[in-house]
Each structure stands twice: as C-alpha cells, then as structure tokens.
Enzyme design. Structure first.
Site, mmCIF file in Angstrom:
data_model
loop_
_atom_site.group_PDB
_atom_site.id
_atom_site.type_symbol
_atom_site.label_atom_id
_atom_site.label_comp_id
_atom_site.label_asym_id
_atom_site.label_seq_id
_atom_site.Cartn_x
_atom_site.Cartn_y
_atom_site.Cartn_z
ATOM 1 N N CYS A 142 8.290 24.884 16.515
ATOM 2 C CA CYS A 142 8.066 23.459 16.356
ATOM 3 C C CYS A 142 6.574 22.758 16.883
ATOM 4 C CB CYS A 142 9.302 22.806 17.319
ATOM 5 S SG CYS A 142 9.767 20.937 16.704
ATOM 6 N N HIS A 235 14.230 24.331 15.045
ATOM 7 C CA HIS A 235 14.760 24.532 16.668
ATOM 8 C C HIS A 235 16.033 25.469 16.380
ATOM 9 C CE1 HIS A 235 12.102 22.559 19.239
ATOM 10 N NE2 HIS A 235 12.186 21.591 18.691
ATOM 11 N N GLU A 237 17.212 27.698 18.044
ATOM 12 C CA GLU A 237 17.744 28.058 19.288
ATOM 13 C C GLU A 237 18.647 27.087 19.879
ATOM 14 O OE1 GLU A 237 14.089 25.531 20.412
ATOM 15 O OE2 GLU A 237 14.627 26.955 18.841
#
Length: 305
Positions: A142, A235, A237
C-alpha cells in the site's frame, strides 16, 4: 513448517488458536535448519494487529520463517505501548550489518502528506537504499509500495476524488508470473486508500512489470526482474473486521466516508462480514516466500549483492 517469532509476542496466542504452526525462539534453537530471515518494517499504527495479520500469512507455508521486527527511531508510535515496542522491536541500527532473505514494508496512514513531509522519510529512504544490497526480495504494501515506487523510480502518487474503500475484484495480467501461480482468473483484495499511481507512469519503466490490476482499483501488483522488488497496492493481509473498524472510526470522527464496497452482505453493516480474499492472500505470500525468496536467495546471505 512454522514461523519463528519472539516467545511472548501477542500474535502467538491468536495464531495458535487458528492452528497456524508457530515456533518460539526456544524451540527453534534446537533445530538444525536455516530458516528464511524476514525483516518486517511495520509502519502501521496498530502494530500488534498488523504483526498478527502478517505472521498468519507467513506462517501458513511449508517453509520455516524467522521474523525480525524493526521500528523507526525518528517516529514514536502513538497507538502501541512503549513496552511492546521495546520488547519486540529493534532499530535499523541494530540490523543494518545483517542480510535478510526478504523484507516487508507495510503501509502507513500518512497519505495526506507529501513523502518528504513524513517525519521518518529520510530514515525510510536509508532503509530502502540499504535493502538493495542487504535483502534479496522486498515486498512493499500500500503506502509502502507508493513510497518505494517514488524513491526507487520517481513515480508520484496522486490524490483520488474520494477514498478507495472496499473489496474489489482483481485480475492477473501476466499469466506467467510465479507470484500469481495458482490464482483464479478473478480474485478479491481489500483496498483502503486516498491516493493512487498512474498506470502510464509504471509502463514507462522497462524495469517494472505490471502483474495484476483492477478496473476499479487500478494497478495492484508490480515487480522487477527476479522479484527483487515487489509492490502491492492493496491489503490482502486484512482481517475480516479491519474495514469495518476503519468505517466505524471514520463515521465516529465525522469524516466523509462511504460504505466499503463489496464488503457488507446485502449492504447490512456487520462487524465480521464474510471473508472473500483469504485464500488468495495465503497464496500470494506463499508464492512470494517460495518462488522469490526461498528458491532464489543465496544460502550464504553474506554473498548478497
């Protein structure tokens, strides 16, 4: 194989409850294996949350991973206790004489600032320059990806008319990329950002290849030859409730925010909506660790160039 983390790291309890194979430093010291040395530069405000998210993905592979956490000395964390930082984080000075198989540079909530206005920008630049000779493959996430693209290649970030917020369909563009081996034709990725990069700026650089993108979210994944530098704009994760928490935070603060797209089932706000990106997230990190780190890193890290 497990991920090796500090014995008392808070992530350990969560990962054990999810059947992620975690190995403490004490047990790992009894094994005759050279684990992959991964350095995590955690720039996110909720550091324990980010540690857990990334440990979950790094620990879900057949490879043994030894994780080292570092922090910025030019910035004091406001959302994580000093005790936690002192117990589990080192400084760049502590590790700069070492070599690592891989490094992850996370995102950071500083998009509203120009890169040079970020208080730790000079220190981050020093680390990114160091990574070229001391890390085999660096994985930027990011804002970390935007920072890396700007520092290494001069690619600027641009403000979006409104926050890109939600879970969006993405497609693999470079089918031969090992980073996306085994991916479905369409995969979902959470996005939460106010800035973007222009595809045309990336395409001007022969050193960079666009690997995946989204009609709604733009370029998603870029890499250099051999994957020494990888840039991911989303993102993967994130937990099930991360976007929910961001949405409620912005609503409570009176900030202009729309409901995250493709996230809440039938548009009904719920703290933990169905996760549609977890399998592709695991595959992304597994492919990175296997094909771009394990398969290519010299066994003797002192020979890195």
């Amino acid at each position: 194989m497990p991920i090796k983390i500090p014995t008392d790291l808070p992530a350990k309890k969560v990962l054990n409850s999810e059947n992620i194979f975690v190995m403490t430093e004490t047990r790992a010291g009894k094994q005759d294996i050279r684990p992959l040395k991964i350095l995590l530069l955690n720039l996110m405000p909720k550091k324990i949350e980010t540690e857990t998210q990334l440990c979950r993905l790094l620990g879900n592979t057949p490879l043994q991973v030894e994780l080292e956490l570092i922090m910025m000395t030019s910035h004091a964390s406001k959302n994580t206790s000093e005790d936690h930082m002192l117990s589990f984080y080192k400084t760049f000075a502590d590790v700069k004489d070492q070599n690592f198989d891989g490094m992850i540079i996370t995102g950071a909530p500083v998009e509203h600032l120009k890169f040079e206005e970020v208080d730790y920008w000079d220190e981050l630049c020093e680390i990114m320059e160091w990574s070229k000779t001391h890390v085999w493959s660096t994985f930027h996430i990011c804002w970390g990806a935007q920072a890396g693209l700007y520092y290494h290649y001069g690619i600027k970030k641009h403000d979006l008319p409104e926050k890109l917020f939600g879970v969006f369909p993405h497609k693999v563009e470079k089918k031969s990329s090992m980073l996306f081996r085994g991916f479905d034709d369409t995969f979902m990725v959470p996005q939460s950002r106010h800035t973007t990069i222009d595809r045309a700026d990336v395409e001007k650089l022969p050193e960079l290849k666009i690997l995946a993108s989204s009609k709604e979210a733009g370029v998603y994944a870029m890499a250099t030859k051999l994957g020494r530098q990888i840039f991911i704009t989303g993102h993967s994760e994130y937990d099930a409730d991360t976007l929910y928490n961001e949405y409620m935070r912005d609503l409570d603060a009176g900030k202009p925010i729309h409901m995250p797209e493709n996230y809440f089932p039938n548009g009904k706000v719920t703290p933990k909506p169905p996760v549609t990106w977890r399998s592709s997230a695991n595959l992304l990190y597994s492919n990175w660790l296997n094909y771009f780190v394990y398969q290519n890193t010299p066994y003797d890290l002192s020979s890195l160039k």
